[in-house]
Design a protein around this motif. Structure first.
Motif, mmCIF file in Angstrom:
data_model
loop_
_atom_site.group_PDB
_atom_site.id
_atom_site.type_symbol
_atom_site.label_atom_id
_atom_site.label_comp_id
_atom_site.label_asym_id
_atom_site.label_seq_id
_atom_site.Cartn_x
_atom_site.Cartn_y
_atom_site.Cartn_z
ATOM 1 N N GLU A 717 0.834 -1.190 0.000
ATOM 2 C CA GLU A 717 0.000 0.000 0.000
ATOM 3 C C GLU A 717 0.863 1.232 0.000
ATOM 4 O O GLU A 717 2.057 1.175 0.306
ATOM 5 C CB GLU A 717 -0.888 0.023 1.258
ATOM 6 C CG GLU A 717 -1.847 -1.140 1.302
ATOM 7 C CD GLU A 717 -2.681 -1.148 2.553
ATOM 8 O OE1 GLU A 717 -2.706 -0.136 3.264
ATOM 9 O OE2 GLU A 717 -3.303 -2.185 2.809
ATOM 10 N N VAL A 718 0.241 2.338 -0.330
ATOM 11 C CA VAL A 718 0.968 3.602 -0.319
ATOM 12 C C VAL A 718 0.553 4.361 0.926
ATOM 13 O O VAL A 718 -0.624 4.480 1.239
ATOM 14 C CB VAL A 718 0.674 4.420 -1.583
ATOM 15 C CG1 VAL A 718 1.410 5.740 -1.538
ATOM 16 C CG2 VAL A 718 1.068 3.622 -2.806
ATOM 17 N N LEU A 719 1.535 4.842 1.640
ATOM 18 C CA LEU A 719 1.262 5.612 2.853
ATOM 19 C C LEU A 719 1.961 6.945 2.706
ATOM 20 O O LEU A 719 3.149 6.999 2.402
ATOM 21 C CB LEU A 719 1.805 4.869 4.075
ATOM 22 C CG LEU A 719 1.769 5.647 5.382
ATOM 23 C CD1 LEU A 719 0.349 5.781 5.881
ATOM 24 C CD2 LEU A 719 2.621 4.958 6.434
ATOM 25 N N GLU A 720 1.199 8.001 2.909
ATOM 26 C CA GLU A 720 1.820 9.319 2.852
ATOM 27 C C GLU A 720 1.852 9.901 4.246
ATOM 28 O O GLU A 720 0.842 9.948 4.939
ATOM 29 C CB GLU A 720 1.024 10.239 1.918
ATOM 30 C CG GLU A 720 1.742 11.552 1.705
ATOM 31 C CD GLU A 720 0.889 12.587 0.993
ATOM 32 O OE1 GLU A 720 -0.305 12.345 0.831
ATOM 33 O OE2 GLU A 720 1.450 13.631 0.629
ATOM 34 N N LEU A 721 3.029 10.314 4.645
ATOM 35 C CA LEU A 721 3.149 11.024 5.924
ATOM 36 C C LEU A 721 3.535 12.451 5.598
ATOM 37 O O LEU A 721 4.373 12.698 4.736
ATOM 38 C CB LEU A 721 4.211 10.370 6.801
ATOM 39 C CG LEU A 721 3.835 9.013 7.397
ATOM 40 C CD1 LEU A 721 5.005 8.454 8.184
ATOM 41 C CD2 LEU A 721 2.624 9.132 8.290
ATOM 42 N N ILE A 722 2.910 13.379 6.281
ATOM 43 C CA ILE A 722 3.151 14.785 5.973
ATOM 44 C C ILE A 722 3.984 15.394 7.088
ATOM 45 O O ILE A 722 3.676 15.225 8.256
ATOM 46 C CB ILE A 722 1.819 15.533 5.829
ATOM 47 C CG1 ILE A 722 1.032 14.940 4.671
ATOM 48 C CG2 ILE A 722 2.065 17.013 5.580
ATOM 49 C CD1 ILE A 722 -0.439 15.194 4.754
ATOM 50 N N MET B 1 6.184 15.319 3.556
ATOM 51 C CA MET B 1 7.412 14.650 3.933
ATOM 52 C C MET B 1 7.734 13.543 2.959
ATOM 53 O O MET B 1 8.836 13.443 2.468
ATOM 54 C CB MET B 1 7.255 14.069 5.335
ATOM 55 C CG MET B 1 8.550 13.620 5.908
ATOM 56 S SD MET B 1 8.322 12.539 7.299
ATOM 57 C CE MET B 1 8.062 10.977 6.525
ATOM 58 N N ASP B 368 -1.790 8.111 -1.958
ATOM 59 C CA ASP B 368 -1.966 7.736 -0.562
ATOM 60 C C ASP B 368 -3.196 6.845 -0.381
ATOM 61 O O ASP B 368 -4.279 7.160 -0.859
ATOM 62 C CB ASP B 368 -2.117 8.996 0.271
ATOM 63 C CG ASP B 368 -2.255 8.684 1.741
ATOM 64 O OD1 ASP B 368 -1.596 7.738 2.194
ATOM 65 O OD2 ASP B 368 -3.020 9.388 2.420
ATOM 66 N N GLY B 369 -3.018 5.736 0.301
ATOM 67 C CA GLY B 369 -4.140 4.861 0.619
ATOM 68 C C GLY B 369 -4.412 3.807 -0.427
ATOM 69 O O GLY B 369 -5.191 2.892 -0.189
ATOM 70 N N GLN B 623 -1.980 13.781 11.493
ATOM 71 C CA GLN B 623 -1.823 13.451 10.076
ATOM 72 C C GLN B 623 -3.108 13.663 9.275
ATOM 73 O O GLN B 623 -3.096 14.238 8.202
ATOM 74 C CB GLN B 623 -1.341 12.009 9.929
ATOM 75 C CG GLN B 623 0.127 11.832 10.227
ATOM 76 C CD GLN B 623 1.035 12.588 9.294
ATOM 77 O OE1 GLN B 623 0.838 12.573 8.089
ATOM 78 N NE2 GLN B 623 2.006 13.288 9.834
ATOM 79 N N LEU B 626 -3.744 17.287 8.760
ATOM 80 C CA LEU B 626 -2.819 17.878 7.784
ATOM 81 C C LEU B 626 -3.252 17.551 6.365
ATOM 82 O O LEU B 626 -3.148 18.377 5.474
ATOM 83 C CB LEU B 626 -1.410 17.344 8.020
ATOM 84 C CG LEU B 626 -0.667 17.916 9.223
ATOM 85 C CD1 LEU B 626 0.680 17.264 9.357
ATOM 86 C CD2 LEU B 626 -0.503 19.417 9.088
ATOM 87 N N LYS B 627 -3.762 16.317 6.192
ATOM 88 C CA LYS B 627 -4.125 15.910 4.843
ATOM 89 C C LYS B 627 -5.260 16.757 4.303
ATOM 90 O O LYS B 627 -5.391 16.929 3.087
ATOM 91 C CB LYS B 627 -4.519 14.433 4.836
ATOM 92 C CG LYS B 627 -3.276 13.570 4.716
ATOM 93 C CD LYS B 627 -3.534 12.101 4.788
ATOM 94 C CE LYS B 627 -2.190 11.381 4.907
ATOM 95 N NZ LYS B 627 -2.313 10.045 5.417
ATOM 96 N N ARG B 634 -0.273 23.932 5.756
ATOM 97 C CA ARG B 634 0.345 22.806 6.460
ATOM 98 C C ARG B 634 1.588 23.227 7.213
ATOM 99 O O ARG B 634 1.831 22.777 8.323
ATOM 100 C CB ARG B 634 0.737 21.726 5.457
ATOM 101 C CG ARG B 634 -0.421 20.886 5.026
ATOM 102 C CD ARG B 634 0.044 19.833 4.063
ATOM 103 N NE ARG B 634 -1.096 19.147 3.487
ATOM 104 C CZ ARG B 634 -0.993 18.277 2.499
ATOM 105 N NH1 ARG B 634 0.197 18.001 1.989
ATOM 106 N NH2 ARG B 634 -2.052 17.687 2.025
ATOM 107 N N LYS B 642 5.254 12.390 13.344
ATOM 108 C CA LYS B 642 4.342 12.027 12.263
ATOM 109 C C LYS B 642 3.872 10.612 12.544
ATOM 110 O O LYS B 642 4.613 9.658 12.365
ATOM 111 C CB LYS B 642 5.059 12.115 10.928
ATOM 112 C CG LYS B 642 5.584 13.519 10.704
ATOM 113 C CD LYS B 642 6.569 13.571 9.605
ATOM 114 C CE LYS B 642 7.156 14.967 9.499
ATOM 115 N NZ LYS B 642 6.168 16.029 9.594
#
Lengths: 722, 686
Positions: A717-722, B1, B368-369, B623, B626-627, B634, B642
């Motif tokens: 899966e793709v996980l984005e952390l900001i 990030m 994402d996801g 998180q 922020l999204k 942001r 995080k």
């Protein structure tokens, strides 16, 4: 419940400090720090104690032959001590000084009654002749002339407060059985003299006072074993002849046959007073007691017998009582909680609930309350009749009636007074708070104001009215002419507040308000209106483009509109969600929201709405449409903000307006486009919801599928952390 | 990030063993726990209930009872008929003594901790004296027929109450005679069913409390032999019972997974007459609650669903804090997974075997996801079964994937794994050096050239790995001042220069691998270390403690770094400190030196040292907020933590390369399906 806790001895007292008349201490004053007290005896000595340690921290005495005549106080700003000995000699010293002979000395030209020290205001010196000086002024020229104000009256008691930034001194004097109250504001150098209403066969023994909301509340303990309350407003412009202060009974110090002969008392909080005195039951020997009374319920809360006798003095600092008991100075701690039913059953919440509105409920007025109300009425009437015993309720009510009239009488008398005097008088009348029929009095006050407005077209006390409406719980029926006058004067702010606060506005008036709000235009920009209901959703930036907005809407291509419905609908919703501007300015929107919020009955409102001019009707409908679109943007269909209209209110008003103005709307070319937009929007909504209903099952299935996907044993899966 | 490609692994089929018994150390801050597979664990209350010590199980060594005696000595007894003393420094069995009475069902120590009583299958109760260096048989008490299932000493040590099937007995310790025999099934006449007394407690007032298979908790006057109170709490058995030290509260556990608290309360306010009242029911377990314990501030229960539940008594709490939180432990506080980063392999440690898996791969990217389509599925390469009855202490796979090592209590194994195309061949390294066993932790160096073996008494062995499949002992590090405790965590630096080791005394020693000498000791901190790692670039040692504090220690400079001091000055976020599970693994991103990656059971966190720390008013888990914010907004909201809570329960997380993560989850539901069915309970209707 109030309760007395454990007691302890602070110190022993010398022969002069003990029990008996002329004995006791000169005074006990708060020390420089919390938990410290300064004790001055009737001789030569002052002592500083740390109370919780029961330990003296310092002791100072004047020379043999001299005598301290005024309690030693502490200057809280400089932590210096101030004493007066031999009536005229002022001494100032600090903790390090040991010998009072060597400290600062100033001999004054007049006898000092007392020095009062205020936490933020510095010490104030009260002379026996009634003159008042701050210490700073006095030290500049100690020998300055001190005027005698009170001639041959004798000061009985004095107290000082801070009101805002200025010190206020109050003292009472006596002459030939008459008692006078003086209030001196130091900064403004104003002095007011009042005469205390006489009480037959009894006289005040002890006083205490506190200040709240610019009103001094003076409590007097009378020799007839009652505590009376006197309200003295500080805002007083007129310097007229001496006024007579009326008093109201606060507390009767008697419990089941026995009567407390009070000697001194202190106020603990808004409902509690502590009284030191001797409790004498008939036929029994009297016993000295310290008692705590609840003034709200008129009950004795707790008492403690003091078998060794007291000097009749009582002080109270930091939740501790101080008094002499036998040959010692005793300290008792107490707890005093607000009494309420909730507290009694243990359901008291931490936060104080806001005061409930105090409409008079005539049905629940018990006999006991009636006594109070009767007596307060009596005092308002300024004519004390012979005391009456009340036998039946009917009798009481019959008696009350003329008294209310006497408020009216008072107002009638004021009819010809000058404007400022008139307002002053009314303010004073309103300061007599806690009268049981206070609402009725307020009603009278407003009626008086309104009558004055009617007779004098130039007179309109805008702020005063606003203040009354905002701070009191009023209703339309209590002051029926108020809104009419406000409508006449176009005071939209007052109207807004009235619409928000009055529960019983007739539909006719609501309609009148609506009309005024819709018509008034240019000058609204400058007027201060409560905007809290609109600022959360209205785009303030657009409000000066108001005209332009209308152009955009009116300039909408009408031919395009005739096209196929479905494509139009998408475009239309798009337009409304992106670019719809509010057709009215924020001020007007806020006022209209107040109308939307008010209670009404359709049957009575509809006939009035039919009279609304077409232009206004269209504008109002446009605004309602705007609100409806705004509501629909949110998933929960509510507008943000305080007192913003709900979607039901919007829809109800929209239907009502369309019902009332249907023929006009159909005929009007302006309205045609608006109506068609409205129609399409509503239809789109209906379709949208019906579609949602149809796919509800599928949505649920999607959710289930999502869960199933989770149960795979491996995935990337793709996980984005900001 | 940044975006990560996350390998979400759920094929680690770990089923933790059920909790069999619990024992609170009297007046001490520790809890001993035994599992059905014979493993014994020690939790430290002071270190935020950290699982401080683990003694792995043994096939033949079941533990039916645990007790603390003579202060901090821990004894266990089981159906093998032996009484076992555990060495908590060396984490192994110190000695065993045969009870000579067949399987032992119960054991209890007297209040002074000088004597042990055991209840045997043959119906005998035997007393043992606890002496230095072991235990000594003292004598038998009056023997009757019927296995002794539970035992309890009177607090004055004069009498012992023993529960059996259908009756309970009270023994006089001096004379050894039975002084009272009470039939417990007397009141159930209609059916002839045996009533098993599962648990018993003897109060100083002379009250004996029993819990039995009829679901009753009964209070007896032992002298008169009369029943004082009886509470039926369940339709199924009440299996366990524990009394608070003050004897005013008890907790019972039932086979339906419910636990109940009973309290001794006055009948009326201010009255002297007191009665036992059932006050609080809890349903934290799904299966039998075989063990309960009552600490001074909490009710503790352990069930066959492998959960240890610590339920604080709020009336004993002064303030809301770490202690006031309900906590449930299902998984060990140490990692059972190791990862070969370069070879993309995962090694899973089970109690008696290891599994080596190769991760799958994808050649797509996404947002994402999104779940990416796989181009290769994960592959189960090898299953390595440990021979013999002993359970595995630790295991490790080398970063290159070609070495696998594991240790049991008495043996150490090293394997050479070779990959030929799709096939895998595995070869045991024949002559491994004789080391002091067991090994408590294994760690390969990052170049896969050497293996570090954590051993007893604070020592760490360094083995050199030789091609094509051999090894030799190079050196043994020992802490300069000596230590009795075993090393339980290791960390080596990427440049092969430094090695950090933590022992049971929580001291962190750093050794220089270049010149084989002790480099320094990290200043002592009064809490257990739960994870540590050395930064590949800066050689800073990052340490996570069980009180959730984070420290960064510069190894070359032998002092805490400026950032670490700053963290200590500012303090960590309140929500971070109130988390209830320890950080179990720390790793780094070599491409982003300011990032620290850490995780516990419930969250994965990237700690960005370059960003400001959040203060308590800020949202720690921000998180999702922020999204929703636009890019410009942001920037102001960013803070160092995080946190991602998407993967739960998270047993292991590691960085494979720059933007590729592996997360090993073990869903609770998957464990539940492996457990036997719980007692069927009717919920609706008749």
């Amino acid at each position: 419940m109030a309760a007395l806790c454990e007691s302890f001895t602070l110190c022993g007292l010398g022969p002069s400090g003990g029990v008996g008349l002329g004995g006791g201490l000169l005074a006990l004053e708060p020390g420089p720090d919390p938990d410290h007290v300064l004790l001055t005896d009737r001789g030569r000595t002052a002592t500083l104690f740390k109370v919780s340690d029961q330990k003296p921290l310092g002791c100072w005495s004047v020379k043999h032959g001299q005598i301290i005549t005024c309690p030693v106080v502490c200057n809280f700003e400089t932590h210096e001590y101030i004493a007066v000995h031999d009536d005229k000699v002022l001494r100032i010293w600090n903790n390090k000084d040991i010998n009072l002979d060597k400290v600062f000395k100033a001999t004054l030209s007049a006898d000092v009654y007392r020095v009062h020290s205020l936490p933020n205001g510095g010490p104030v010196v009260l002379f026996k002749g009634g003159g008042v000086r701050t210490l700073d002024v006095l030290l500049e020229a100690p020998q300055q002339e001190i005027e005698n104000i009170i001639s041959d009256e004798v000061i009985k008691w004095s107290e000082a407060f801070m009101e805002g930034q200025q010190p206020v001194l109050i003292f009472t004097t006596e002459k030939d059985g008459d008692f006078f109250v003086y209030v001196q504001k130091l900064k403004m150098n104003s002095l007011h003299k009042y005469k205390l209403e006489q009480q037959e066969l009894s006289k005040p023994l002890s006083f205490t006072a506190y200040i709240k909301n610019q009103i001094i509340t003076l409590l007097c303990l009378y020799s007839n074993d009652s505590v009376y309350k006197v309200l003295i407003p500080l805002q007083q412009n007129t310097e007229e002849e001496e006024q007579i202060l009326s008093k109201s009974l606060l507390l009767n110090l008697s419990v089941s046959g026995s009567v407390l002969k009070g000697t001194s008392f202190v106020v603990l909080d808004k409902d509690h007073v502590a009284v030191l005195g001797s409790l004498a039951a008939s036929g029994e020997e009297s016993k000295e007691c310290l008692t705590i009374w609840n003034t709200k319920f008129q009950t004795l809360q707790t008492s403690k017998e003091l078998p060794l006798g007291t000097s009749g003095q009582l002080w109270c600092y930091e939740e501790k009582f101080f008094f002499t008991h036998g040959k010692v100075l005793t300290v008792i701690m107490y707890k005093c909680e607000t009494s309420s039913l909730a507290a009694a059953v243990g359901k008291l919440k931490d936060s104080q609930t806001p005061d409930v509105s105090s409409f008079v409920n005539w049905n629940t007025l018990g006999d006991e309350e009636l006594v109070v109300s009767f007596q307060s009425q009596q005092s308002v009437a300024l004519k004390s009749e012979s005391k009456m015993t009340l036998r039946s309720k009917r009798n009481t009510v019959a008696k009350v009636q003329p008294d209310t009239l006497s408020v009216g009488q008072l107002l009638l008398n004021l009819k010809d007074a000058s404007t400022t005097a008139f307002e002053d008088e009314l303010r004073q009348l309103m300061s007599k708070a806690q009268m049981p029929d206070f609402q009725a009095t307020i009603g009278c006050v407003i009626t008086a104001l309104i009558n004055r407005c009617k007779t004098n077209p130039k007179y309109y006390p805008r702020n005063f009215l606003l203040q009354i409406v905002q701070t009191r719980d009023l209703s339309y029926s209590l002051c029926p002419d108020l809104m009419a006058v406000a409508l006449e004067k176009k005071d939209v702010h007052l109207l807004q507040i009235c619409l928000q606060r009055f529960p019983d506005i007739p539909e006719e008036i609501t309609y009148a308000c609506l009309k005024v709000f819709l018509i008034s235009e240019a000058y609204l920009q400058r007027i201060d209106v409560n905007l809290e209901s609109v600022i959360c959703y209205i785009d303030i930036e657009f409000n000066n483009k108001e005209v332009k907005t209308e152009i955009v809407e009116n300039g909408f291509n009408a031919e395009l509109e005739q096209d196929i419905w479905d494509t139009k609908i998408t475009k239309e919703t798009h337009l409304t969600s992106d670019g719809e501007f509010c057709p009215v300015g924020p001020q007007k929107a806020a006022l209209l929201n107040a109308v939307l919020h008010s209670a009404y009955s359709e049957t009575f409102l509809l006939p009035h709405l039919k009279n609304l001019p077409a232009q206004q009707a269209v504008l109002f409908l446009r605004y309602l449409y705007y609100l409806y679109v705004k509501c629909s943007e949110k998933i929960n269909t509510t507008l943000p903000g305080i007192r913003s209209p709900t979607i039901n209110q919007i829809m109800d008003w929209m239907c009502l307006l369309l019902d009332a103005q249907f023929t006009v709307m159909v005929m009007l070319p302006d309205a045609k486009e608006l109506l068609s937009n409205l129609h399409k929007f509503v239809r789109a909504q209906v379709r949208f919801y019906s579609e949602l209903n149809k796919i509800e099952g599928s949505l649920r299935e999607l959710q289930r599928l999502n869960h199933q996907k989770d149960s795979q044993t491996y995935s990337i899966e793709v996980l984005e952390l900001i | 990030m940044g975006e990560f490609e996350v390998h979400r692994v759920r094929f680690f089929g770990l089923v933790p063993a059920g909790v069999r018994c619990l024992a609170c150390q009297p007046r001490g801050g520790r809890l001993a726990l035994a599992r059905t597979d014979g493993a014994v664990e020690v939790y430290n209350f002071a270190a935020n209930y950290f699982q401080e010590k683990v003694i792995p199980g043994h096939e033949t060594r079941s533990v039916e009872a645990l007790c603390w005696a003579a202060g901090d000595r821990l004894f266990g007894a089981g159906l093998s008929g032996e009484i076992t003393e555990y060495d908590l420094a060396l984490l192994c069995v110190a000695r065993s003594v045969d009870g000579c009475g067949g399987p032992i069902w119960s054991m209890a120590a007297n209040s002074s901790g000088t004597q042990l009583a055991i209840g045997c299958e043959d119906g005998s109760v035997k007393l043992f004296q606890v002496v230095p260096g072991g235990i000594q048989f003292e004598r038998n008490l009056d023997r009757r027929k019927g296995r002794i299932l539970c035992l309890s000493w009177h607090p004055s040590d004069t009498h012992i109450a023993a529960g059996s099937i259908d009756f309970l007995r009270v023994f006089d310790v001096c004379s050894g005679q039975t002084v009272q025999r009470i039939m417990v099934n007397y009141h159930v006449l209609k059916v002839r069913r045996e009533c098993i007394v599962w648990s018993i407690a003897f109060l100083s007032s002379g009250t004996v409390i029993t819990s039995d298979s009829f679901g009753r908790v009964q209070f007896w006057d032992w002298q008169r032999g009369t029943l004082m109170e009886s509470h039926t709490v369940s339709t199924s058995a009440v299996l366990s019972l524990a009394v608070s030290e003050k004897e005013d509260s008890i907790i019972v556990g039932t086979s339906t997974g419910a636990t109940y608290q009973f309290q001794l309360l006055p009948v009326k306010m201010g009255s002297l007459e007191k009665r036992w009242v059932r006050t609080k029911p809890f349903q934290h377990h799904t299966h039998d609650v075989r063990a309960v314990a009552h600490s001074s501030t909490a009710l503790i229960s352990g069930g066959l669903d492998a959960q240890l539940v610590i339920r604080p008594l709020m009336e004993k709490m002064q303030k809301k804090g770490y202690d006031a939180a309900l906590r449930k432990f299902t998984f060990p506080h140490r990692r059972l997974v190791s990862c070969a980063r370069k070879a993309r392999l995962l090694l899973f440690q089970f109690s008696q075997h290891l599994e080596l898996w190769r991760l799958g791969s994808t050649d797509e990217t996404g947002k994402d996801g999104e779940v990416l389509p796989l181009c290769r599925m994960p592959e189960h390469l090898v299953q390595l079964k440990s021979k013999g009855p002993e359970h595995i202490y630790c295991s490790c796979v080398s970063p290159c994937g070609s070495w696998v090592a594991y240790s049991t209590a008495s043996r150490f194994h090293l394997y050479r794994v070779q990959y030929e195309g799709d096939g895998v061949s595995i070869k045991k390294v024949p002559k491994v050096p004789k080391l002091l066993l067991p090994a408590y932790q294994l760690q390969f160096s990052s170049d896969s050239g050497s293996l570090f073996v954590a051993s007893a008494r604070g020592s760490v062995h360094v083995l050199q790995l030789l091609e094509p499949g051999g090894c030799k002992h190079l050196h043994t590090f020992r802490p300069p001042s000596g230590s009795p405790e075993a090393v339980y965590l290791l960390a080596s630096s990427a440049d092969g220069h430094w090695l950090a080791a933590v022992g049971g005394d929580w001291a962190i020693h750093i050794y220089d691998l270049k010149c084989f000498k002790h480099h320094c000791t990290v200043p002592t901190y009064s809490c257990a270390v739960t994870a540590l790692a050395i930064h590949p670039i800066t050689n800073n040692l990052v340490i996570a403690y069980s009180d959730q504090q984070l420290f960064e220690f510069s190894i070359p400079e032998k002092q805490y770094t400026a950032w670490s001091r700053m963290v200590q000055n500012c303090g960590l976020h309140r929500v971070w400190l109130e988390r209830d599970s320890p950080i179990t693994h720390i790793t780094f991103n070599p491409k982003n030196p300011s990032h620290i990656l850490l995780h516990d059971i419930y969250m994965f966190c990237v700690l960005d040292k370059s960003l400001p720390l959040p203060d308590n008013s800020a949202l720690l888990m921000n998180q999702s907020t922020l999204k929703q914010l636009p890019e410009t907004a942001r920037q102001r909201q960013l803070h160092a933590f995080k946190i991602c809570k998407k993967f739960q329960p998270l047993l292991f997380a590691d960085l494979l390369d720059e933007n590729c993560l592996v997360m090993v989850e073990r869903p609770i539901m998957d464990i539940k399906t492996q457990l036997p069915l719980p007692i069927q309970q009717k919920k609706f209707g008749t």
